[in-house]
Design an enzyme around this catalytic site. Structure first.
Site, PDB file in Angstrom:
ATOM      1  CE  LYS A  81     -25.033 -18.504  15.377  1.00 12.05           C
ATOM      2  NZ  LYS A  81     -25.240 -17.613  16.489  1.00 12.05           N
ATOM      3  CB  THR A 108     -25.412 -20.054  22.970  1.00  6.73           C
ATOM      4  OG1 THR A 108     -25.526 -19.073  21.939  1.00  6.73           O
ATOM      5  CG2 THR A 108     -24.771 -19.417  24.191  1.00  6.73           C
ATOM      6  CE  LYS A 141     -21.588 -13.747  17.452  1.00  9.48           C
ATOM      7  NZ  LYS A 141     -22.462 -14.433  16.638  1.00  9.48           N
TER       8      LYS A 141
END
Ligand SMILES: Nc1ncnc2c1ncn2[C@@H]1O[C@H](COP(=O)(O)OS(=O)(=O)O)[C@@H](OP(=O)(O)O)[C@H]1O
EC number: 2.8.2.-
Length: 367
Positions: free
Chosen positions: A330, A127, A124
């Site tokens: 995301k 990446t 988290k």
């Protein structure tokens, strides 16, 4: 005698023979013309395929599933879906993929190699963004999925691991990302045993925000889990934080880093600020490229800010000239957490953060 071969009955007929010869020549010419036409069409089709900005990579590119779904090939060219999104240059033709499918059936160029660089964490932290951004670079080829080799799949051996990798030319860097490596006790030793020269990238983010992001993700899959507060503390009144909860433990960066420093010098580990990755992606990616020893190819020109998503997105990707943002998982809206809980956790992390800044020689300003 020869006439007897041409005509079974009657005398020789030169006119008929000429007609036959003419018909034969005509059919030969037609066949040749058809053949040439078909070949020509095939060539046109192929060159259009290379230049088609709307063709997506095949399903083997696992990482792409994390990117927003895109439309299939569209000969009309790209049309950005987002107001303010950049248009792809109409005349540009992307280079053929080196490790992708080969339409001609000839052997694929490049070799599958073990990675020379790894994004090892943190979960988290951002990446996926780093991976998707860096793979735009022509000197980098990345595995789209997380192979989890140095944690879950180590028993399968290095040959198995290598077989997962994209093909690269000698000048290209092979890269993969598995964020759980950072908190896996055995990972530093195992990576060192693969190659002591492996370059390591760690994307770090304010550990409190990271924990909330982690919890938000778990909650989206298991809606019945206890509250964030309930999981964070063993005794909230006493301020006893539950360090056995993964979402908390991962953020104690300096503790995990110590295991890595037993095997790798600090200079071989690059820390990306998850916060700056959002506010200044080109700046952060510039430093990543320097660390990898590749030219600064990815610059401001590669990004635009997508207002709807609230994050920077790529104007074009490795495989498409279409603008692309990361997927829905995301940049999610986080669950609301009591500000007092946030303060308590901030206090809890403060000494770990300070020690972390001292160790890496960088202040990430999480306080
Ligand atoms: N450009 C861009 N677009 C979208 N999201 C971005 C971007 N840059 C960084 N981030 C942040 O990345 C967070 C997800 O981190 P990871 O990719 O490391 O997650 S994971 O561990 O692979 O699940 C994700 O966390 P959440 O905001 O909590 O969803 C984002 O904040």
């Amino acid at each position: 005698m020869a006439y007897r071969v041409l005509g079974r009955a009657g005398p020789p007929q030169p006119r008929r023979a000429r007609r036959l010869l003419f018909a034969f020549t005509l059919s030969l010419s037609c066949t040749y013309l058809c053949y040439s036409f078909l070949c020509c069409c095939d060539d046109l089709g192929r060159s259009r395929l290379l230049g088609a900005p709307r063709c997506l990579r095949g399903p083997s590119a696992g990482g792409q599933k994390l990117l927003q779904k895109s439309r299939p090939c569209d000969p009309l060219g790209p049309t950005p879906s987002e107001p303010g999104a950049p248009s792809a240059p109409a005349a540009a033709v992307p280079a053929p993929r080196l490790s992708g499918s080969n339409h001609s059936g000839s052997p694929k160029p490049g070799t599958k190699r073990l990675p020379q660089a790894l994004i090892v964490g943190v979960k988290k932290g951002g990446t996926r963004a780093v991976l998707e951004f860096i793979r735009v670079h022509p000197d980098v080829r990345a595995l789209g999925t997380e192979p989890h080799f140095f944690d879950r799949n180590y028993g399968r051996g290095l040959d198995w691991y290598r077989s997962l990798m994209p093909r690269t030319l000698e000048s290209q860097i092979t890269l993969e990302k598995t964020p759980s490596y950072f908190v896996t006790q055995e990972a530093p030793r195992r990576i060192f045993n693969m190659s002591r020269d492996t370059k390591l990238i760690v994307v770090v983010r304010n550990p409190v925000t990271r924990a909330i992001s982690d919890y938000t993700q778990t909650l989206s899959k298991k809606p019945d889990i206890p509250t964030f507060e309930g999981l964070s503390f063993r005794n909230r009144t006493l301020g006893l934080v539950d360090v056995s909860w993964n979402a908390i433990r991962i953020g104690m960066y300096v503790l995990h880093l110590e295991s890595w420093l037993q095997y790798f010098p600090l200079a071989q580990i690059h820390f990306v600020s998850g916060e700056r990755l959002i506010t200044d992606p080109a700046g952060e990616m510039g430093r990543v490229q320097d660390f990898l020893g590749i030219k600064r190819f990815i610059t401001d020109k590669h990004f635009y800010f997508n207002k709807t998503k609230g994050f920077p997105c790529l104007k074009k990707t490795e495989s498409s000239l279409l603008p692309r943002c990361l997927g829905k998982s995301k940049g999610r809206t986080h669950v609301q957490i009591d500000p007092e809980v946030i303060d308590q956790l901030r206090e809890f992390y403060r000494p770990y953060n300070i020690k972390f800044y001292e160790t890496v020689g960088q202040d990430f300003r999480w306080e």
